[in-house]
Design a protein around this motif. Structure first.
Motif, PDB file in Angstrom:
ATOM      1  N   THR A 130      42.087  40.309  35.060  1.00  0.00           N
ATOM      2  CA  THR A 130      41.285  39.482  34.159  1.00  0.00           C
ATOM      3  C   THR A 130      41.657  39.713  32.692  1.00  0.00           C
ATOM      4  O   THR A 130      41.633  38.785  31.888  1.00  0.00           O
ATOM      5  CB  THR A 130      39.783  39.752  34.355  1.00  0.00           C
ATOM      6  OG1 THR A 130      39.540  41.158  34.208  1.00  0.00           O
ATOM      7  CG2 THR A 130      39.324  39.296  35.724  1.00  0.00           C
ATOM      8  N   SER A 144      36.757  35.624  35.106  1.00  0.00           N
ATOM      9  CA  SER A 144      36.185  35.987  36.425  1.00  0.00           C
ATOM     10  C   SER A 144      35.523  34.783  37.075  1.00  0.00           C
ATOM     11  O   SER A 144      35.652  34.558  38.286  1.00  0.00           O
ATOM     12  CB  SER A 144      35.168  37.122  36.268  1.00  0.00           C
ATOM     13  OG  SER A 144      35.801  38.295  35.790  1.00  0.00           O
ATOM     14  N   GLN A 192      38.224  32.533  38.428  1.00  0.00           N
ATOM     15  CA  GLN A 192      38.843  33.084  39.628  1.00  0.00           C
ATOM     16  C   GLN A 192      37.974  32.872  40.852  1.00  0.00           C
ATOM     17  O   GLN A 192      38.482  32.633  41.960  1.00  0.00           O
ATOM     18  CB  GLN A 192      39.173  34.560  39.421  1.00  0.00           C
ATOM     19  CG  GLN A 192      40.333  34.786  38.455  1.00  0.00           C
ATOM     20  CD  GLN A 192      40.603  36.245  38.177  1.00  0.00           C
ATOM     21  OE1 GLN A 192      39.681  37.039  38.090  1.00  0.00           O
ATOM     22  NE2 GLN A 192      41.877  36.602  37.994  1.00  0.00           N
ATOM     23  N   PHE A 240      44.611  31.131  38.518  1.00  0.00           N
ATOM     24  CA  PHE A 240      43.279  31.685  38.798  1.00  0.00           C
ATOM     25  C   PHE A 240      43.048  32.000  40.275  1.00  0.00           C
ATOM     26  O   PHE A 240      42.050  32.623  40.620  1.00  0.00           O
ATOM     27  CB  PHE A 240      42.199  30.719  38.312  1.00  0.00           C
ATOM     28  CG  PHE A 240      42.239  30.458  36.835  1.00  0.00           C
ATOM     29  CD1 PHE A 240      41.904  31.448  35.929  1.00  0.00           C
ATOM     30  CD2 PHE A 240      42.651  29.226  36.340  1.00  0.00           C
ATOM     31  CE1 PHE A 240      41.952  31.222  34.561  1.00  0.00           C
ATOM     32  CE2 PHE A 240      42.699  28.982  34.972  1.00  0.00           C
ATOM     33  CZ  PHE A 240      42.354  29.983  34.079  1.00  0.00           C
ATOM     34  N   GLY A 241      43.951  31.581  41.139  1.00  0.00           N
ATOM     35  CA  GLY A 241      43.742  31.789  42.568  1.00  0.00           C
ATOM     36  C   GLY A 241      44.843  32.576  43.233  1.00  0.00           C
ATOM     37  O   GLY A 241      45.011  32.482  44.455  1.00  0.00           O
ATOM     38  N   ASP A 301      44.594  38.832  42.784  1.00  0.00           N
ATOM     39  CA  ASP A 301      44.316  38.250  41.468  1.00  0.00           C
ATOM     40  C   ASP A 301      45.207  38.843  40.383  1.00  0.00           C
ATOM     41  O   ASP A 301      45.567  40.022  40.422  1.00  0.00           O
ATOM     42  CB  ASP A 301      42.856  38.520  41.060  1.00  0.00           C
ATOM     43  CG  ASP A 301      41.862  37.736  41.894  1.00  0.00           C
ATOM     44  OD1 ASP A 301      42.276  36.759  42.546  1.00  0.00           O
ATOM     45  OD2 ASP A 301      40.673  38.109  41.890  1.00  0.00           O
TER      46      ASP A 301
END
Length: 217
Positions: free
Chosen positions: A196, A211, A214, A188-189, A193
């Motif tokens: 999604t 989202s 993230q 998620f990081g 990115d």
């Protein structure tokens, strides 16, 4: 017959060489203290001139001190890797201290280059790892002071304080630089990115949930 035997011998020799090349090389000298700031890029670090090596190249102070656990995870890791002890270069071993606030957590992660062995010094710590596909078996245990537990190389694992007091553990790892891959952070990081829609399909949730995750990481 002789030709067939010769072919078998060649095959056996090839397999033996393949196994030998797959293992770490044995050290060819007493030590290879890392030149951390050197410009030469090798698999590890280039060696300092041995004439300039000092006792401090093999020394690290601070494992007696509690790490700062005032963070959202309630945990802290104090490493003693090749970056802290240049004398570890090429020796295939390192150390770290783990500190936990009550119910503190070191979240699921993996070490791409090391097996880890943990010893509990204080408190009560839950540990666990998950085997690879297809079983994905969760193997876990609650450890007490003096207990030891092993995390096999490359497997996702975690540690958690399950007591109302601080906990401390010491870990040894089979690499001078074991690396760490925190699962949530890399998923998620990542930078940039991961899309999604890729993660939404992978985790079977909506784009909005991905989202939000993230943003957190």
């Amino acid at each position: 017959m002789a030709h067939g035997l010769g072919s078998i011998m060649v095959l056996v020799l090839a397999l033996a060489l393949t196994v030998a090349w797959a293992a770490d090389h044995s050290p060819l000298q007493d030590f290879c203290v890392a030149d951390i700031n050197g410009q030469v890029r090798v698999n590890g670090f280039a060696c300092k001139n041995p004439n300039g090596v000092q006792a401090n190249d093999f020394y690290f102070s601070g494992m007696h001190m509690m790490g700062n656990t005032s963070n959202r995870l309630g945990s802290s890791v104090t490493p003693a890797f090749v970056f802290q002890i240049p004398g570890l270069n090429t020796l295939g071993i390192s150390l770290a201290r783990l500190d936990f606030a009550p119910w503190g957590l070191i979240p699921p992660h993996m070490h791409p280059r090391a097996t880890e062995i943990l010893t509990v010094l204080e408190g009560q710590i839950e540990v666990g790892f998950v085997t690879s596909n297809p079983d994905n078996r969760h193997i876990s245990k609650v450890l007490n002071k003096g207990d030891v537990f092993v995390f096999p190389v490359n497997l996702v694992h975690y540690q958690r304080n399950v007591g109302n007091m601080n906990a401390v553990a010491m870990v040894a790892l089979s690499s001078q630089n074991p690396g760490v891959v925190p699962i949530a952070n890399v998923v998620f990081g990542s930078n940039p990115d991961i899309s999604t829609d890729v993660l939404a399909k992978a985790f079977q949730v909506s784009d909005d949930i991905i989202s939000d995750m993230q943003v957190k990481f």
